[in-house]
Design a protein around this motif. Structure first.
Motif, PDB file in Angstrom:
ATOM      1  N   LYS A   1       0.824  -1.203   0.000  1.00  0.00           N
ATOM      2  CA  LYS A   1       0.000   0.000   0.000  1.00  0.00           C
ATOM      3  C   LYS A   1       0.858   1.253   0.000  1.00  0.00           C
ATOM      4  CE  LYS A   1      -3.881   2.185   2.467  1.00  0.00           C
ATOM      5  NZ  LYS A   1      -4.766   2.122   3.663  1.00  0.00           N
ATOM      6  N   ILE A   2       0.447   2.234  -0.793  1.00  0.00           N
ATOM      7  CA  ILE A   2       1.008   3.582  -0.721  1.00  0.00           C
ATOM      8  C   ILE A   2      -0.107   4.487  -0.217  1.00  0.00           C
ATOM      9  CG2 ILE A   2       1.969   5.520  -2.014  1.00  0.00           C
ATOM     10  CD1 ILE A   2       3.238   3.457  -3.901  1.00  0.00           C
ATOM     11  N   ASP A   3       0.048   4.995   0.974  1.00  0.00           N
ATOM     12  CA  ASP A   3      -0.985   5.765   1.667  1.00  0.00           C
ATOM     13  C   ASP A   3      -0.590   7.240   1.658  1.00  0.00           C
ATOM     14  OD1 ASP A   3      -2.729   6.973   3.433  1.00  0.00           O
ATOM     15  OD2 ASP A   3      -2.550   5.446   4.992  1.00  0.00           O
ATOM     16  N   SER A   4      -1.097   7.982   0.674  1.00  0.00           N
ATOM     17  CA  SER A   4      -0.702   9.387   0.528  1.00  0.00           C
ATOM     18  C   SER A   4      -1.368  10.308   1.535  1.00  0.00           C
ATOM     19  CB  SER A   4      -1.016   9.870  -0.898  1.00  0.00           C
ATOM     20  OG  SER A   4      -2.397   9.737  -1.179  1.00  0.00           O
ATOM     21  N   THR A   5      -2.424   9.834   2.194  1.00  0.00           N
ATOM     22  CA  THR A   5      -3.062  10.639   3.244  1.00  0.00           C
ATOM     23  C   THR A   5      -2.218  10.633   4.510  1.00  0.00           C
ATOM     24  OG1 THR A   5      -5.274  10.175   2.392  1.00  0.00           O
ATOM     25  CG2 THR A   5      -5.113  10.898   4.690  1.00  0.00           C
TER      26      THR A   5
ATOM     27  N   GLU B   1      11.290   2.923  -4.789  1.00  0.00           N
ATOM     28  CA  GLU B   1      11.513   4.363  -4.879  1.00  0.00           C
ATOM     29  C   GLU B   1      11.061   4.913  -6.229  1.00  0.00           C
ATOM     30  OE1 GLU B   1      12.875   8.130  -3.469  1.00  0.00           O
ATOM     31  OE2 GLU B   1      12.435   6.253  -2.444  1.00  0.00           O
ATOM     32  N   ASP B   2      11.309   4.173  -7.295  1.00  0.00           N
ATOM     33  CA  ASP B   2      10.873   4.627  -8.625  1.00  0.00           C
ATOM     34  C   ASP B   2       9.353   4.780  -8.684  1.00  0.00           C
ATOM     35  OD1 ASP B   2      13.461   4.697  -9.533  1.00  0.00           O
ATOM     36  OD2 ASP B   2      13.363   2.775 -10.591  1.00  0.00           O
ATOM     37  N   LEU B   3       8.635   3.804  -8.120  1.00  0.00           N
ATOM     38  CA  LEU B   3       7.178   3.867  -8.107  1.00  0.00           C
ATOM     39  C   LEU B   3       6.688   5.062  -7.296  1.00  0.00           C
ATOM     40  CD1 LEU B   3       4.440   2.606  -8.835  1.00  0.00           C
ATOM     41  CD2 LEU B   3       4.633   1.205  -6.767  1.00  0.00           C
ATOM     42  N   LEU B   4       7.303   5.283  -6.158  1.00  0.00           N
ATOM     43  CA  LEU B   4       6.921   6.423  -5.326  1.00  0.00           C
ATOM     44  C   LEU B   4       7.190   7.742  -6.038  1.00  0.00           C
ATOM     45  CD1 LEU B   4       8.193   5.159  -1.862  1.00  0.00           C
ATOM     46  CD2 LEU B   4       5.831   5.765  -2.408  1.00  0.00           C
ATOM     47  N   ARG B   5       8.328   7.838  -6.700  1.00  0.00           N
ATOM     48  CA  ARG B   5       8.681   9.091  -7.382  1.00  0.00           C
ATOM     49  C   ARG B   5       7.731   9.387  -8.535  1.00  0.00           C
ATOM     50  NH1 ARG B   5      15.354   9.479  -7.374  1.00  0.00           N
ATOM     51  NH2 ARG B   5      15.562   9.465  -5.085  1.00  0.00           N
ATOM     52  N   GLU B   6       7.242   8.345  -9.192  1.00  0.00           N
ATOM     53  CA  GLU B   6       6.246   8.552 -10.249  1.00  0.00           C
ATOM     54  C   GLU B   6       4.998   9.236  -9.700  1.00  0.00           C
ATOM     55  OE1 GLU B   6       5.387   4.782 -11.945  1.00  0.00           O
ATOM     56  OE2 GLU B   6       7.377   4.513 -12.831  1.00  0.00           O
ATOM     57  N   GLN B   7       4.733   9.019  -8.414  1.00  0.00           N
ATOM     58  CA  GLN B   7       3.559   9.600  -7.772  1.00  0.00           C
ATOM     59  C   GLN B   7       3.887  10.865  -6.972  1.00  0.00           C
ATOM     60  OE1 GLN B   7       1.175   6.621  -5.676  1.00  0.00           O
ATOM     61  NE2 GLN B   7       1.937   4.998  -7.016  1.00  0.00           N
ATOM     62  N   GLY B   8       5.145  11.327  -7.106  1.00  0.00           N
ATOM     63  CA  GLY B   8       5.542  12.563  -6.450  1.00  0.00           C
ATOM     64  C   GLY B   8       6.025  12.408  -5.030  1.00  0.00           C
ATOM     65  N   PHE B   9       6.456  11.176  -4.658  1.00  0.00           N
ATOM     66  CA  PHE B   9       6.906  10.921  -3.291  1.00  0.00           C
ATOM     67  C   PHE B   9       8.296  10.296  -3.288  1.00  0.00           C
ATOM     68  CE2 PHE B   9       2.212  10.299  -3.229  1.00  0.00           C
ATOM     69  CZ  PHE B   9       1.886  11.396  -2.433  1.00  0.00           C
TER      70      PHE B   9
ATOM     71  N   TYR C   1       7.745  11.063   1.761  1.00  0.00           N
ATOM     72  CA  TYR C   1       7.855  12.515   1.724  1.00  0.00           C
ATOM     73  C   TYR C   1       7.539  13.020   0.318  1.00  0.00           C
ATOM     74  CZ  TYR C   1      10.589  11.611   5.956  1.00  0.00           C
ATOM     75  OH  TYR C   1      11.004  11.182   7.188  1.00  0.00           O
ATOM     76  N   LYS C   2       7.153  14.257   0.229  1.00  0.00           N
ATOM     77  CA  LYS C   2       6.997  14.888  -1.082  1.00  0.00           C
ATOM     78  C   LYS C   2       8.371  14.984  -1.750  1.00  0.00           C
ATOM     79  CE  LYS C   2       3.821  16.649  -2.684  1.00  0.00           C
ATOM     80  NZ  LYS C   2       2.847  16.078  -3.674  1.00  0.00           N
ATOM     81  N   TYR C   3       8.363  14.796  -3.072  1.00  0.00           N
ATOM     82  CA  TYR C   3       9.614  14.737  -3.822  1.00  0.00           C
ATOM     83  C   TYR C   3       9.719  15.956  -4.732  1.00  0.00           C
ATOM     84  CZ  TYR C   3      13.214  12.702  -6.888  1.00  0.00           C
ATOM     85  OH  TYR C   3      14.357  12.456  -7.602  1.00  0.00           O
ATOM     86  N   PHE C   4      10.804  16.742  -4.543  1.00  0.00           N
ATOM     87  CA  PHE C   4      10.986  17.980  -5.314  1.00  0.00           C
ATOM     88  C   PHE C   4      12.393  18.015  -5.939  1.00  0.00           C
ATOM     89  CE2 PHE C   4       8.228  19.151  -1.651  1.00  0.00           C
ATOM     90  CZ  PHE C   4       7.109  19.600  -2.327  1.00  0.00           C
ATOM     91  N   PRO C   5      12.699  17.141  -6.884  1.00  0.00           N
ATOM     92  CA  PRO C   5      14.064  17.104  -7.434  1.00  0.00           C
ATOM     93  C   PRO C   5      14.465  18.388  -8.133  1.00  0.00           C
ATOM     94  CG  PRO C   5      12.568  15.809  -8.792  1.00  0.00           C
ATOM     95  CD  PRO C   5      11.806  16.168  -7.555  1.00  0.00           C
TER      96      PRO C   5
END
Length: 484
Positions: A110-114, A130-138, A224-228
């Motif tokens: 599960k990826i729980d963005s709330t 990590e790649d999957l999370l970054r695709e979603q901005g995390f 965390y939110k991802y801001f590269p």
């Protein structure tokens, strides 16, 4: 143990099915070690007892059933997922051990963005996660050099740390909850909550246990939110490590939290090609990231701290950014390294330790001095240096890096002549100065001679955990706990 090797294999097949119990000789050899014994395994030499079987575990229930069987019959087990350990923790030092391979338990649950958390099984590859999370901005914020190869269970088991730890912390700061199985088959789950005051933090019985207490099956970590696009690199050349430690301390004490804070001595810098723009100089570097306002303020504040030191010369940040973007080790780099070692017998190893600000430079200077003056094969060393890569309010870590040409010994003798001997000198000087003998690679099997000295009177607690949870001693014998 009363079971024969064949009886162990037969018993495992009855539990998991025969397809999950691997007895191929080459597979067994490859699962008898980790990266500590690089040279001898590259030459096809295996001096550690070969396990009876490798079990490809399917789920938590199967882990429980297998451990019950092994515990009942007092068969040693070694937990394994990505296999990237570097301190011998994955070596099967007991005859007829069983390797518990969790790499096929690889579901991202599960990826729980709330609630800003994500749950994954132990065999999930960190790079893919990590790649999957970054695709979603995390992002997990966790990025060890082994990221393309490492799995979540092993990272938690070894108390791993990543390259962005100065901002995000180590894996212990990221884990919210987890699931694990103890040797009697007991399945436990620690629930996912932000914090609680309900007795000791029992997560830490499991985080860092290196398979010596239990098998980790599932973990939940913060995201965390991802801001590269906001990443900012800064770097300077300076004359000595003492000044570099002083600046690192000031940055941390002032409250700045860059994701990267690194200091390299001139010797270590050469192997990273820093000598092309900072010849005979130490290199101090930082990266600020995150929300653009925080990233900008962090970069500006760090620059103001460093610029007070007139001896520091700025380095083009693009050079550092390019270097840092190629720092991770994937399968191709591992294969390339093995080919080079096979041809040259030229080795490169590290020993990482930590210390408070008031002793870290002493550890650095004394360990280097001790090796140069007392190590009998100093002429074989082609490089001896170090760097700091993880800093805190109270201190920092140190990687000692040493390269050497193997001479006048067989591949299987190299580990004692060079790596173990150098490792011992560094550990002893670190403990003498008041530091910790290991920062994030784990104790494994080669720093256990100093486990009691490291913990002092608190070893009573550590030993109590082993006595309570693994009374039959079937969990990764020789790791963390010295063999009496």
């Amino acid at each position: 143990m009363t079971l024969t090797r064949q009886a162990i294999v037969d018993g495992l097949k009855n539990i998991t099915g025969k397809d999950r119990v691997i007895t191929d000789e080459q597979v067994l050899k490859e699962n008898s070690h980790d990266r500590y014994k690089k040279l001898e395994t590259i030459f096809g030499i295996y001096t550690t007892p070969i396990p009876a079987a490798v079990v490809k575990l399917a789920d938590t229930k199967q882990v429980s059933d297998v451990l019950k069987f092994l515990n009942k019959n007092k068969v040693n087990s070694v937990a394994r997922t990505g296999g990237t350990a570097t301190e011998g923790g994955l070596e099967t030092i007991v005859e007829n051990s069983v390797v518990l391979d969790g790499s096929q338990m690889n579901q991202i649950i599960k990826i729980d963005s709330t609630n800003m958390q994500a749950t994954a099984q132990c065999g999930v590859n960190l790079g893919e996660f990590e790649d999957l999370l970054r695709e979603q901005g995390f992002t997990t914020g966790h990025s060890p050099q082994s990221k393309p190869l490492a799995h979540m269970g092993g990272l938690v088991a070894t108390r791993s740390i990543g390259q962005f730890s100065t901002l995000y912390g180590g894996i212990e700061d990221m884990v919210i909850g987890l699931e694990a199985v103890f040797p009697n088959g007991e399945i436990i789950r620690i629930k996912n909550v932000p914090r609680r005051a309900c007795g000791p933090d029992i997560r830490h019985v499991i985080i860092g246990n290196e398979g010596a207490l239990c098998f980790i099956t599932e973990v939940t970590v913060k995201i965390y939110k991802y801001f590269p696009e906001n990443n900012k690199f800064l770097a300077w050349a300076l004359d000595d490590m003492s000044m570099g430690f002083k600046i690192l301390r000031e940055v941390m004490v002032q409250g700045y939290r860059p994701s990267v804070a690194r200091l390299y001595d001139a010797e270590d810098g050469v192997q990273h090609s820093f000598d092309q723009f900072a010849q005979d100089k130490c290199v101090l570097m930082f990266m600020a990231e995150g929300n653009k306002h925080l990233a900008n303020a962090t970069a500006k504040g760090i620059a103001q701290v460093v610029e007070k030191y007139e001896e520091c010369r700025p380095i083009d940040s693009r050079l550092i950014e390019n270097w840092f973007n190629h720092l991770n080790w994937g399968p191709e780099k591992i294969a390339e390294e093995r080919e080079i070692i096979l041809k040259t017998q030229h080795m490169a190893y590290t020993t990482e330790v930590s210390g408070n600000w008031d002793c870290i430079n002493t550890i650095y200077e004394n360990a280097i001095k001790k090796i140069r003056e007392n190590y009998p094969h100093m002429d074989d060393l082609t490089m001896l240096g170090g760097h700091s890569s993880h800093s805190y309010q109270t201190g920092t870590n140190l990687y000692f890096v040493y390269d050497y040409d193997v001479k006048d010994c067989k591949p299987e003798e190299e580990i004692n002549k060079y790596h173990i001997a150098l490792n011992a000198l560094i550990v002893e000087e670190t403990l003498k100065a008041g530091g910790s003998m290991v920062h994030h690679h784990g104790i494994g099997k080669y720093r256990t001679p100093w486990t009691k000295q490291e913990h002092g009177s608190a070893y009573y607690i550590l030993k109590g955990l082993k006595d309570q949870f693994d009374p039959n001693g079937i969990m990764n014998t020789g790791t963390i706990y010295p063999v009496e």
